[in-house]
Write a protein that holds these residues in place. Sequence first.
Motif, mmCIF file in Angstrom:
data_model
loop_
_atom_site.group_PDB
_atom_site.id
_atom_site.type_symbol
_atom_site.label_atom_id
_atom_site.label_comp_id
_atom_site.label_asym_id
_atom_site.label_seq_id
_atom_site.Cartn_x
_atom_site.Cartn_y
_atom_site.Cartn_z
ATOM 1 N N PRO A 233 -1.340 -0.810 3.254
ATOM 2 C CA PRO A 233 -2.409 -1.265 1.543
ATOM 3 C C PRO A 233 -0.904 -1.613 0.557
ATOM 4 O O PRO A 233 -2.633 -2.575 0.195
ATOM 5 C CB PRO A 233 -3.869 0.203 1.503
ATOM 6 C CG PRO A 233 -2.440 1.198 1.267
ATOM 7 C CD PRO A 233 -1.850 0.674 2.814
ATOM 8 N N SER A 234 -0.176 -1.558 0.244
ATOM 9 C CA SER A 234 0.793 -2.203 -0.450
ATOM 10 C C SER A 234 1.034 -3.762 -0.220
ATOM 11 O O SER A 234 0.688 -4.074 -1.158
ATOM 12 C CB SER A 234 1.968 -1.637 -0.377
ATOM 13 O OG SER A 234 2.049 -0.121 -0.547
ATOM 14 N N TYR A 235 0.610 -3.831 0.888
ATOM 15 C CA TYR A 235 1.118 -5.515 1.591
ATOM 16 C C TYR A 235 0.450 -5.524 2.191
ATOM 17 O O TYR A 235 0.724 -7.039 2.671
ATOM 18 C CB TYR A 235 2.773 -5.111 2.177
ATOM 19 C CG TYR A 235 3.973 -4.610 0.937
ATOM 20 C CD1 TYR A 235 4.438 -5.471 0.725
ATOM 21 C CD2 TYR A 235 4.728 -3.571 1.150
ATOM 22 C CE1 TYR A 235 5.329 -4.966 -0.376
ATOM 23 C CE2 TYR A 235 5.196 -3.317 0.673
ATOM 24 C CZ TYR A 235 6.314 -4.136 -0.375
ATOM 25 O OH TYR A 235 7.150 -3.780 -1.110
ATOM 26 N N GLY A 236 -0.698 -5.431 2.831
ATOM 27 C CA GLY A 236 -1.931 -5.474 3.073
ATOM 28 C C GLY A 236 -1.524 -5.908 4.812
ATOM 29 O O GLY A 236 -2.279 -6.389 4.541
ATOM 30 N N VAL A 237 -1.294 -5.783 5.404
ATOM 31 C CA VAL A 237 -0.725 -5.478 6.886
ATOM 32 C C VAL A 237 -0.796 -4.775 7.585
ATOM 33 O O VAL A 237 -1.216 -3.265 6.814
ATOM 34 C CB VAL A 237 0.915 -6.412 6.567
ATOM 35 C CG1 VAL A 237 1.093 -7.326 6.387
ATOM 36 C CG2 VAL A 237 1.524 -5.097 6.604
ATOM 37 N N VAL A 238 -1.020 -4.938 9.163
ATOM 38 C CA VAL A 238 -0.924 -3.593 9.820
ATOM 39 C C VAL A 238 0.494 -4.092 10.156
ATOM 40 O O VAL A 238 1.516 -4.709 10.328
ATOM 41 C CB VAL A 238 -1.201 -4.613 11.689
ATOM 42 C CG1 VAL A 238 -1.197 -3.270 12.356
ATOM 43 C CG2 VAL A 238 -2.865 -4.896 10.868
ATOM 44 N N THR A 239 1.073 -2.614 10.298
ATOM 45 C CA THR A 239 3.084 -2.240 9.968
ATOM 46 C C THR A 239 3.091 -2.941 12.036
ATOM 47 O O THR A 239 2.422 -2.511 12.498
ATOM 48 C CB THR A 239 2.596 -0.752 9.999
ATOM 49 O OG1 THR A 239 2.822 -0.226 10.949
ATOM 50 C CG2 THR A 239 2.114 -0.176 9.301
ATOM 51 N N GLY A 240 4.278 -3.069 11.735
ATOM 52 C CA GLY A 240 4.533 -3.739 12.813
ATOM 53 C C GLY A 240 6.187 -3.531 12.850
ATOM 54 O O GLY A 240 6.684 -2.185 12.413
ATOM 55 N N ASN A 241 7.207 -4.187 13.100
ATOM 56 C CA ASN A 241 8.607 -3.659 12.903
ATOM 57 C C ASN A 241 9.957 -3.701 12.584
ATOM 58 O O ASN A 241 10.900 -3.749 11.660
ATOM 59 C CB ASN A 241 9.205 -4.492 14.131
ATOM 60 C CG ASN A 241 9.740 -6.217 14.314
ATOM 61 O OD1 ASN A 241 8.880 -6.567 12.731
ATOM 62 N ND2 ASN A 241 9.998 -6.942 14.828
#
Length: 279
Positions: A233-241
């Motif tokens: 939620p800090s960056y609004g993304v699904v985590t990736g590599n």
Amino acid sequence: MRLKIIHETKYNFSSEVYLEPHQLRLKPKSTSFCVLDSFDLEIHPNPMATREQIDPENNTIHFVWFQNKTKELIIRTNSLITISEYNPFTFIIFPSQYLQVPFNYTEELKTALFASLRNMDIDQSLKDYSSSVLEKSNNTIDFLTNLTQQIHNDFELCYRHEGYPFDPNKTFNLKKGSCRDLAWMQIHLFRNLGIAARFVSGYYYIKVDKPKYELHAWGELFIPGAGWVGFDPSYGVVTGNAHIALVSSSHFDQTMPVTGTIRGGGNSILNTTLYINEL
């Protein structure tokens, strides 16, 4: 891509103290897209012994114990990691009963995920916040990504070097928080909808001109067919590599990088440095 990570934690004590046994959670996890090539742990003063072990949630912990008094404790890790391309959406949700929120896990999964389903009581205003996002789409992936992006848009990310995550209600009322505050709030939004969620501590690598890296935190959800999937939620993304996990747990207090106590009087000062360089 190959990364070199140097992480140093230093405690200075105002007077000599005895160090009780400590637990260190600082070894990066290897995944399908993140391979730990080497890991070195340096500790001063030298401990009597160090034992690497696996905790109940499958995290690596270094358990160390000491002798004699000291006025400082320095923990330094050196990690070499190979990062490969990774698409976090390469999965299918299966069976189809999990394609929409809310859903119910099977009894077997509920048992296995019990700790990550335990939710605390949160204010109605916080429940209404997630409900307003759910009204837009109850498709599982749409909802999970929409809520993650909504928190990123609505909350100010600030930096707080020490302390446990705030209570979710406090973070919601403040409309700002550290990465761990936002992650812990989001975890309980998901748990209140019956979705298993756990807390993750690790590193977030982005290439910038003047980098200043710190430990980062996000959440992971268990989605049948996909397994544990990270949402930041800090960056609004699904985590990736770009997200390199150290430890994950149903509760944040089991993800602290260093835990332990001291015997003796005096105060302590904590300083940390983190360098991530692309080789």
